[in-house]
Design an enzyme around this catalytic site. Sequence first.
Site, PDB file in Angstrom:
ATOM      1  N   ARG A 195     -19.958  13.474  12.453  1.00 52.09           N
ATOM      2  CA  ARG A 195     -20.475  12.890  11.296  1.00 52.09           C
ATOM      3  C   ARG A 195     -21.593  11.979  11.517  1.00 52.09           C
ATOM      4  O   ARG A 195     -22.429  11.906  11.069  1.00 52.09           O
ATOM      5  CB  ARG A 195     -19.439  12.084  10.473  1.00 52.09           C
TER       6      ARG A 195
ATOM      7  N   HIS B 112     -20.546   9.109   6.074  1.00 53.14           N
ATOM      8  CA  HIS B 112     -20.210  10.633   5.892  1.00 53.14           C
ATOM      9  C   HIS B 112     -21.457  11.264   5.563  1.00 53.14           C
ATOM     10  O   HIS B 112     -22.110  10.784   4.482  1.00 53.14           O
ATOM     11  CB  HIS B 112     -19.058  10.777   4.909  1.00 53.14           C
TER      12      HIS B 112
ATOM     13  N   LEU C  77      -5.964  11.766   7.613  1.00 52.91           N
ATOM     14  CA  LEU C  77      -4.649  12.011   7.089  1.00 52.91           C
ATOM     15  C   LEU C  77      -3.716  12.384   8.398  1.00 52.91           C
ATOM     16  O   LEU C  77      -2.482  11.742   8.172  1.00 52.91           O
ATOM     17  CB  LEU C  77      -4.623  13.286   6.556  1.00 52.91           C
TER      18      LEU C  77
ATOM     19  N   GLY D  24       0.830  -1.271  -0.117  1.00 54.59           N
ATOM     20  CA  GLY D  24       0.073  -0.012  -0.032  1.00 54.59           C
ATOM     21  C   GLY D  24       0.816   1.225   0.016  1.00 54.59           C
ATOM     22  O   GLY D  24       1.782   1.247   0.789  1.00 54.59           O
TER      23      GLY D  24
ATOM     24  N   SER E  67     -16.563  17.994   0.735  1.00 49.06           N
ATOM     25  CA  SER E  67     -15.757  18.020   2.140  1.00 49.06           C
ATOM     26  C   SER E  67     -16.878  18.648   2.947  1.00 49.06           C
ATOM     27  O   SER E  67     -17.680  19.498   2.740  1.00 49.06           O
ATOM     28  CB  SER E  67     -14.694  19.322   1.796  1.00 49.06           C
TER      29      SER E  67
ATOM     30  N   ARG F  15     -14.457   8.634  13.733  1.00 45.89           N
ATOM     31  CA  ARG F  15     -13.471   9.408  13.625  1.00 45.89           C
ATOM     32  C   ARG F  15     -13.816  10.646  13.340  1.00 45.89           C
ATOM     33  O   ARG F  15     -14.862  11.228  12.579  1.00 45.89           O
ATOM     34  CB  ARG F  15     -12.580   8.974  12.383  1.00 45.89           C
TER      35      ARG F  15
ATOM     36  N   HIS G 280     -17.916   6.042   4.094  1.00 36.22           N
ATOM     37  CA  HIS G 280     -16.768   6.720   3.974  1.00 36.22           C
ATOM     38  C   HIS G 280     -15.503   6.146   4.482  1.00 36.22           C
ATOM     39  O   HIS G 280     -14.329   6.016   4.130  1.00 36.22           O
ATOM     40  CB  HIS G 280     -17.186   8.181   4.522  1.00 36.22           C
TER      41      HIS G 280
ATOM     42  N   GLY H  37      -0.486   4.354   0.069  1.00 35.66           N
ATOM     43  CA  GLY H  37      -1.236   5.733   0.566  1.00 35.66           C
ATOM     44  C   GLY H  37      -0.372   6.760   1.535  1.00 35.66           C
ATOM     45  O   GLY H  37       0.616   6.449   1.428  1.00 35.66           O
ATOM     46  N   LEU H  38      -1.101   7.426   2.174  1.00 40.55           N
ATOM     47  CA  LEU H  38      -0.109   8.365   3.219  1.00 40.55           C
ATOM     48  C   LEU H  38       0.504   7.504   4.183  1.00 40.55           C
ATOM     49  O   LEU H  38       1.837   7.700   4.527  1.00 40.55           O
ATOM     50  CB  LEU H  38      -1.013   9.014   3.990  1.00 40.55           C
TER      51      LEU H  38
END
Lengths: 636, 255, 222
Positions: free
Chosen positions: A331, A267, A441, A41, A285, A435, A401, A43-44
């Site tokens: 959320r 979300h 991020l 992976g 967003s 979350r 989400h 990603g970040l």
Amino acid sequence: MIKLDSKIPGGKLSEKWMNHKFNMKVINPANKRKFDIIIVGSGLAGASAAATLGELGYKVKIFTFHDSTRRAHSIAAQGGINAAKNYQNDADSVYRLFYDTIKGGDFRGREANTWRLAEVSNNIIDQCVAQGVPFAREYGGTLANRSFGGAQVSRTFYARGETGQQLLLGAYSSMNRQVNLGNVEIFPRREFLDVVKVDGHARGIIARNLVTGELEKYASQAVVLATGGYMNVYFLSTNAMNSNATAAWRVHKKGAAFANPCYTQIHPTCLPVHGEDQSKLVLMSESLRNDGRIWVPKKAGDTRNPSEIPEEERDYYLERKYPAFGNLVPRDVASRNAKYVCDEGKGIGGGKAVYLDFSDAFNRIGKEGVKDKYGNLFDMYANITGVNPYEVPMQIYPAPHYAMGGLWVDYELMSTIPGMFVLGEANFSDHGANRLGASALMQGLSDGYFIIPYTMGNYLGTEKPEKVDVERSEFKEAQQNVEENINKILSINGKQTVDSIHKRLGHLLIDKVGMSRDEKGLKEVINQIRDLREEFWTDVKVVGDAKDINQTLERAGRVADFLELGELMAKDALNRNESCGAHFREEYQTEDGEALRNDEEYKYVAAWEYKKDGEWELYKEDLEFENVKLATRSYK
Amino acid sequence: MSEKNINLTLNIWRQESPEAKGYFEKFEKEISPDASILEVLDEINNRLEFEGKEPIAFESDCREGICGACGLVINGQPHGPLPKTATCQLHMRNFKDGDTLYIEPFRATAFKILKDLIVDRSGFDKIQVAGGFVSFNTGSAPDGNVILISKEMADQALDAAECIGCGACVAACKNSSAMLFVGAKVSQFALLPQGQPERYERVQAMVKVMDENLFGSCTNTYACEAECPKGISVLNIARMNRDYFMAKLKTGTNE
Amino acid sequence: MNRLNQFFNSSIGKKLVMAITGIFLILFLVFHLINNLMLFGGPEFFNENVARLDSIKPLIRVMEIILALIFIYHTYTGLKLWWENKKANPEKYAVNANKENSTIYSRTMTITGSLIFIFLVIHLYTIWVKYNFGMEGSEDYFEVIKIHFANPIWAAFYFIIMIFIGFHINHAFQSSFQSLGWSHKKYTPIVKKIGTVIAIILAVGFASIPVYFFYISFGGQG
């Protein structure tokens, strides 16, 4: 039989990580280059881990199923990244970020992990700035902040509506530097299909070359999984088309416990579904909630144009029910309430959508002001829907989400398989049952840049720097199993397409394991998923072979895993007889319809061990709260 | 949102392997104007699979216009006729009933076709590996606000950094030049104080690898800018040209 | 030398070569046009001026050689770019949508450039060779032009080529600024306009000569 040892260090909360860093083993630089590490992976979490481990001198191999590591879905995160910098002088602090995150997670996360996340949040911003990430700036040249869903302070750093892209490209650039220096090697277009264990430790992987179809064996002394979340289990979600749970799931089946699978975040601000053929849902967003007001007509089934509905006939339901937070409630609260009003028939035109109205913002800061802040989001909306949001209020509806649940890891981010680390959304660790905005991020980068470089050393310090041979029987066996599995899928040759089965699974899950759950529905859905799984293995049709690019085959393998994961999600939701965070059980709510936690009995992490098809054993990691008082979450 | 369905004729490029000869396969289809063009391909694939035929291979991931994985040439234009729009964000309401579409992969020597509509864009990554970074190690960064950057500079850097690496610039260019892509990355760092120490080494290293990877030369037709889904400006190419020239004047390294 | 070579062989280096040599060629055209316009001053005025240039022959020769080198290098690099770019992009799309994303001037640089090259060879052969080696003692340069353009084929040929020169310069002028890195959000649109004006002046200026002489050869008043 697994053992859950969270390895949370003793001492004061604020000193745990500092002390632990000191107490961990370190490996001398000359030895580091003798260790191979596989990262799955990019990603970040994966890219930042590759960059940092490469900097330390380890030999890193990173795998992605994309054509380029830069395409991982972190790139699509829009809103921002939190940090406790307190640049705005609004009383923010590490403690406040920690507390908000713990509370936002409805007291179902680990104190020590969450504190560490808040603590390193500031380093992340510094790191990214130094990489050349073009964060938004004030006119004076300092970093700009905005406030974000669920927080009362302004602590979110951003780069227009493309924060995820900029942060990922930052991590990607640091990783590329290590590729340039020869410390990191990238393997694109490879799909992880199994982990190889030698003497109980993770020592390699089997990956399918998506171009040639070949099953390749790779060995290492440790494996890092950073493969993201599993929300595509719902078929329609905001995740990318290729996001999947296969890596995590196959590791789970090899002995890694899966924690809190029922904590799935829906979300609130996404575009509504337009039809059966829709392939995915698009997120707007949630920063839009800062200036947009959410409402529905008071009358059920009202089909008038929004401009024809007078102010007194509109129900600004979030502002009405939660006067303190209004449209900025967390959320799960925003999503569930949207579902409720739509279930009452008050959705737009009686359907599944609510208005997000910027009229007040237009009056206050003008259309230009709104355009400045949200221009690209407004353009995106207009492009997708064909409706101009500067003229007509936006329509939104919640969409799956983010997965708070994931593979169980200890404080060092190691799963129950020694040598198998799990980072980012793929693990369960930092967000509890829900979350907060702008913290995904943060977690991905915290795990990759600032945690794994230390904890990896602590693990490898106990291992010998000896090459693992891919010709060992364990590798051959794993490769053979994967091959058999692929051949099995290809040989069914039934009548249903992979997507049609996936869609049916999605409908079942969003209906019964979505924004609200109840015992009856969960029991039903477990059986339905089992039946569907049976159907898949007897009636799925996968065209083509395994010798070249075959995207249907790729999807089929992923859907097969989703069909097992879905069942575990329902099982976990059924086990948790309380409502907490994103997990809302209809039976457990207050008189006002708020989530009713049961701290006595469910203050634990539910970690599931795979036994055999459809059978798991539950292990409980009790959560200790020494620094925060368990309060009822109230956003009234 | 939805209006009446429309009927389209789609000619879609099929090619079994890099070596195989490609051809257009014709599909007649009734579609919803709210569907994206990739959702139309999904539907076609679903039908093909149902009939036991090989589906059309194409890449896409985020479907929000940011990952850069998708990229088809629609009637001769990369990402289709809509400006500043990625393929995945191209909705069928932009076409008329009875239209005929030709859907092809990005074509360039540097982008080998792997299968149907999938091309190999790894040349881009090689360019980035050559110099698209700031050299410093994790943990050594000073406080974020130590480096002051004017809003204008930050905005300009972000304008360049928005590039999604899709390759439309190469696909649109009659020379298959990658200069918009490279110019954007060079510019992001050239505009920011963080990028200054390596500014001139970076541009030389990246241009060198760009040239090695069979991309053509820029002849300033600016088709790249016109087709870029992010509207990246050709001013970035000018900046790269200038930096490259200055680099050759200034430095003695990188022989 | 190696460094220089490497620079001029890089994609950006070649652009720069095109830009710098191109700018010199435009400058030359400006001087050439000034000389040409003297034809409108009548035979005496024109012939006197040509004779004056003849008196500084050695200097003119040196400049001619430099100009020739610049022109050859410009043409060579242009053709090389064309060849390499063709290799980089051998396959065309089923639908040609070039007009949607670029101007015709920018796309046809190789074609207009090649035509200009062919024209130049002919032009040198018919006028330059005549002026330098074929005057046989006469100094009536004006008459040479007059006779030349009395032929409608020559007049039409020159006229058409001058339009292509305009096309070429229209793109070339602003393009050279871009290649040299002198682009700017605010000033580039102005540069583009200036380029178009220069292109029109040069094209109209040069084209007016064949038109004028063709006109008077049919009995118009000179």
